[in-house]
Design a protein around this motif. Structure first.
Motif, PDB file in Angstrom:
ATOM      1  N   ASP A 187       8.232   5.722   3.469  1.00  0.00           N
ATOM      2  CA  ASP A 187       9.207   5.755   2.372  1.00  0.00           C
ATOM      3  C   ASP A 187       9.854   4.393   2.155  1.00  0.00           C
ATOM      4  N   ASP A 188      10.146   3.697   3.257  1.00  0.00           N
ATOM      5  CA  ASP A 188      10.770   2.375   3.124  1.00  0.00           C
ATOM      6  C   ASP A 188       9.813   1.365   2.499  1.00  0.00           C
ATOM      7  N   ILE A 189       8.543   1.453   2.854  1.00  0.00           N
ATOM      8  CA  ILE A 189       7.555   0.556   2.239  1.00  0.00           C
ATOM      9  C   ILE A 189       7.435   0.858   0.753  1.00  0.00           C
ATOM     10  N   LYS A 190       7.411   2.130   0.395  1.00  0.00           N
ATOM     11  CA  LYS A 190       7.338   2.515  -1.019  1.00  0.00           C
ATOM     12  C   LYS A 190       8.530   1.975  -1.807  1.00  0.00           C
ATOM     13  N   SER A 191       9.695   1.941  -1.150  1.00  0.00           N
ATOM     14  CA  SER A 191      10.919   1.518  -1.836  1.00  0.00           C
ATOM     15  C   SER A 191      11.043   0.009  -1.974  1.00  0.00           C
ATOM     16  N   HIS A 192      10.441  -0.755  -1.052  1.00  0.00           N
ATOM     17  CA  HIS A 192      10.694  -2.196  -1.022  1.00  0.00           C
ATOM     18  C   HIS A 192       9.491  -3.075  -1.331  1.00  0.00           C
ATOM     19  N   ALA A 193       8.286  -2.623  -1.020  1.00  0.00           N
ATOM     20  CA  ALA A 193       7.088  -3.410  -1.343  1.00  0.00           C
ATOM     21  C   ALA A 193       6.666  -3.091  -2.778  1.00  0.00           C
ATOM     22  N   SER A 194       5.662  -3.807  -3.265  1.00  0.00           N
ATOM     23  CA  SER A 194       5.250  -3.584  -4.645  1.00  0.00           C
ATOM     24  C   SER A 194       3.762  -3.885  -4.833  1.00  0.00           C
ATOM     25  N   GLY A 195       3.216  -3.316  -5.900  1.00  0.00           N
ATOM     26  CA  GLY A 195       1.858  -3.633  -6.329  1.00  0.00           C
ATOM     27  C   GLY A 195       0.784  -3.350  -5.295  1.00  0.00           C
ATOM     28  N   ASP A 196      -0.259  -4.199  -5.317  1.00  0.00           N
ATOM     29  CA  ASP A 196      -1.387  -4.021  -4.403  1.00  0.00           C
ATOM     30  C   ASP A 196      -0.983  -4.224  -2.952  1.00  0.00           C
ATOM     31  N   HIS A 197       0.018  -5.060  -2.714  1.00  0.00           N
ATOM     32  CA  HIS A 197       0.499  -5.253  -1.351  1.00  0.00           C
ATOM     33  C   HIS A 197       1.047  -3.949  -0.800  1.00  0.00           C
ATOM     34  N   LYS A 198       1.839  -3.231  -1.600  1.00  0.00           N
ATOM     35  CA  LYS A 198       2.366  -1.935  -1.178  1.00  0.00           C
ATOM     36  C   LYS A 198       1.227  -0.966  -0.891  1.00  0.00           C
ATOM     37  N   ARG A 199       0.246  -0.920  -1.767  1.00  0.00           N
ATOM     38  CA  ARG A 199      -0.882  -0.004  -1.571  1.00  0.00           C
ATOM     39  C   ARG A 199      -1.679  -0.356  -0.311  1.00  0.00           C
ATOM     40  N   LEU A 200      -1.809  -1.646  -0.035  1.00  0.00           N
ATOM     41  CA  LEU A 200      -2.506  -2.080   1.185  1.00  0.00           C
ATOM     42  C   LEU A 200      -1.745  -1.638   2.432  1.00  0.00           C
ATOM     43  N   LEU A 201      -0.440  -1.870   2.462  1.00  0.00           N
ATOM     44  CA  LEU A 201       0.372  -1.500   3.621  1.00  0.00           C
ATOM     45  C   LEU A 201       0.348   0.004   3.863  1.00  0.00           C
ATOM     46  N   LEU A 202       0.495   0.775   2.795  1.00  0.00           N
ATOM     47  CA  LEU A 202       0.505   2.233   2.927  1.00  0.00           C
ATOM     48  C   LEU A 202      -0.843   2.741   3.433  1.00  0.00           C
ATOM     49  N   ALA A 203      -1.919   2.172   2.922  1.00  0.00           N
ATOM     50  CA  ALA A 203      -3.245   2.581   3.391  1.00  0.00           C
ATOM     51  C   ALA A 203      -3.431   2.216   4.858  1.00  0.00           C
ATOM     52  N   TYR A 204      -2.940   1.047   5.240  1.00  0.00           N
ATOM     53  CA  TYR A 204      -3.141   0.580   6.613  1.00  0.00           C
ATOM     54  C   TYR A 204      -2.411   1.452   7.627  1.00  0.00           C
ATOM     55  N   ILE A 205      -1.205   1.902   7.298  1.00  0.00           N
ATOM     56  CA  ILE A 205      -0.451   2.713   8.265  1.00  0.00           C
ATOM     57  C   ILE A 205      -0.878   4.181   8.260  1.00  0.00           C
ATOM     58  N   ASN A 206      -1.685   4.572   7.273  1.00  0.00           N
ATOM     59  CA  ASN A 206      -2.076   5.981   7.174  1.00  0.00           C
ATOM     60  C   ASN A 206      -3.563   6.223   7.402  1.00  0.00           C
ATOM     61  N   THR A 207      -4.276   5.187   7.800  1.00  0.00           N
ATOM     62  CA  THR A 207      -5.723   5.303   8.004  1.00  0.00           C
ATOM     63  C   THR A 207      -6.057   5.198   9.485  1.00  0.00           C
ATOM     64  N   THR A 208      -6.918   6.073   9.957  1.00  0.00           N
ATOM     65  CA  THR A 208      -7.412   5.994  11.334  1.00  0.00           C
ATOM     66  C   THR A 208      -8.725   5.235  11.331  1.00  0.00           C
ATOM     67  N   ARG A 209      -8.731   4.085  11.986  1.00  0.00           N
ATOM     68  CA  ARG A 209      -9.917   3.228  12.003  1.00  0.00           C
ATOM     69  C   ARG A 209     -10.679   3.361  13.325  1.00  0.00           C
ATOM     70  N   TYR A 210     -11.978   3.256  13.241  1.00  0.00           N
ATOM     71  CA  TYR A 210     -12.801   3.133  14.447  1.00  0.00           C
ATOM     72  C   TYR A 210     -12.525   1.764  15.063  1.00  0.00           C
ATOM     73  N   GLU A 211     -12.328   1.722  16.376  1.00  0.00           N
ATOM     74  CA  GLU A 211     -11.961   0.449  17.012  1.00  0.00           C
ATOM     75  C   GLU A 211     -12.940   0.025  18.101  1.00  0.00           C
ATOM     76  N   GLY A 212     -14.143   0.580  18.069  1.00  0.00           N
ATOM     77  CA  GLY A 212     -15.161   0.205  19.038  1.00  0.00           C
ATOM     78  C   GLY A 212     -16.001  -0.979  18.568  1.00  0.00           C
ATOM     79  N   PRO A 213     -16.999  -1.366  19.358  1.00  0.00           N
ATOM     80  CA  PRO A 213     -17.783  -2.578  19.050  1.00  0.00           C
ATOM     81  C   PRO A 213     -18.986  -2.348  18.135  1.00  0.00           C
ATOM     82  N   GLU A 214     -19.426  -1.090  17.938  1.00  0.00           N
ATOM     83  CA  GLU A 214     -20.632  -0.843  17.162  1.00  0.00           C
ATOM     84  C   GLU A 214     -20.397  -1.091  15.673  1.00  0.00           C
TER      85      GLU A 214
END
Length: 313
Positions: free
Chosen positions: A135-162
């Motif tokens: 919610d704080d990111i939605k309120s203070h960030a903007s544009g594509d930067h906001k969308r990038l941050l929101l996606a990054y904190i809500n996405t589960t990434r594979y973190e292995g070497p393959e």
């Protein structure tokens, strides 16, 4: 590699708590004694000091430090006394609520350089202390930067070497065709940079150069701008060489007139027990000056002594 130096053997947490209490007594705080103790204790030991201080003197040591210390030293020591998730959450809150402007670089650094597990912990702490990080990111960030941050904190990434070589090639082909200002292309870039593993992004940078004789970071800079560009760049740099990324952050913080102390404190305190030795090596290699010397020239007093104690190694 950590640059934190601790005495061998370390004094007991109880002894440290008693010595800190003595440093606070009388007219004025013995700030040098406080620095000499806390700057040379590892995270587990600092946590035990907090517990012992509460047991012996019925006070929260952090509140006492907040009353006794001042300025940038106070900010640095208080951040140092927190565990990593608490520390990141506090630094994020400060960057998001920065006055007069949202600290886009600080928020980018704290989010786009952390693993999925670290982000989950940060979100939990942030919610328990203030509100939803989302919610704080939605309120203070903007544009594509906001969308990038929101996606990054809500996405589960594979973190292995393959890696999937075909997907790497497909991603390289897509990036080659991205058009600046295309909202659909930018949406796919966000998906790519927030869902792919670090190993994938490293392979992607190598494949892109092989296929098109151009550095991937330069290609991204050609079609993006501002905080969005900085966020994508941070993700890519930290996938390949986090120490190099942090060396650049330190350079920006101490270059030109004035020092961005908030950034200096954030990097030194959060990386001292992780990879500060590698950051120092990268700083020397890239900027031809020892990081210790630059911090010495840009800071002063007990604040300087504290920072140097954490990074001197």
């Amino acid at each position: 590699m950590s640059t934190l130096t601790v005495p061998s053997p370390q004094p007991s947490p109880r002894e440290d708590a008693q010595n800190l209490h003595r440093a606070f007594k009388g007219l004025g705080c013995d700030t040098g004694a406080v620095v000499n103790i806390l700057a040379h204790r590892d995270a587990s030991h600092r946590d035990h000091i907090l517990q012992e201080y509460e047991t012996l003197f019925s006070h929260d040591l952090r509140k006492v430090l907040a009353d006794e210390l001042h300025g940038n030293l106070k900010k640095a020591v208080l951040l140092w006394m927190e565990n990593p998730a608490e520390r990141d959450a506090i630094a994020l809150r400060q960057a998001i609520k920065s006055v007069p402007l949202f600290d886009a670089r600080g928020v980018t650094e704290l989010i786009c350089t952390r693993t999925c597990a670290q982000i989950r912990q940060i979100k939990q702490v942030y919610l328990s202390k203030w509100s939803s990080l989302e919610d704080d990111i939605k309120s203070h960030a903007s544009g594509d930067h906001k969308r990038l941050l929101l996606a990054y904190i809500n996405t589960t990434r594979y973190e292995g070497p393959e890696i999937d070589a075909l997907l790497v090639e497909s991603d390289a082909n897509f990036i080659r065709k991205v058009k600046a200002g295309s909202s659909s292309d930018e949406a796919v870039l966000i998906e790519l940079f927030t869902e792919r593993s670090r190993a994938h992004l490293v392979a992607l940078r190598s494949a892109y150069f092989t296929m098109y004789q151009k550095d991937l970071r330069m290609a991204i800079k050609d079609v993006t701008s501002g905080s969005f560009k900085n966020g994508l760049s941070a993700i890519l740099q930290c996938a390949e060489n986090p120490a190099k990324y942090y060396a650049k952050v330190m350079r920006k913080a101490m270059r030109g007139l004035g020092t961005h102390d908030t950034a200096v404190i954030r990097v030194v305190v959060t990386r001292a027990e992780i990879d500060m030795q590698e950051i120092k090596v990268e700083y020397q290699k890239r900027f031809k000056k020892p990081l210790v010397d630059v911090i010495h020239s840009e800071t002063s007093g007990h604040y300087r002594s504290f920072l140097l104690a954490l990074i001197a190694g």
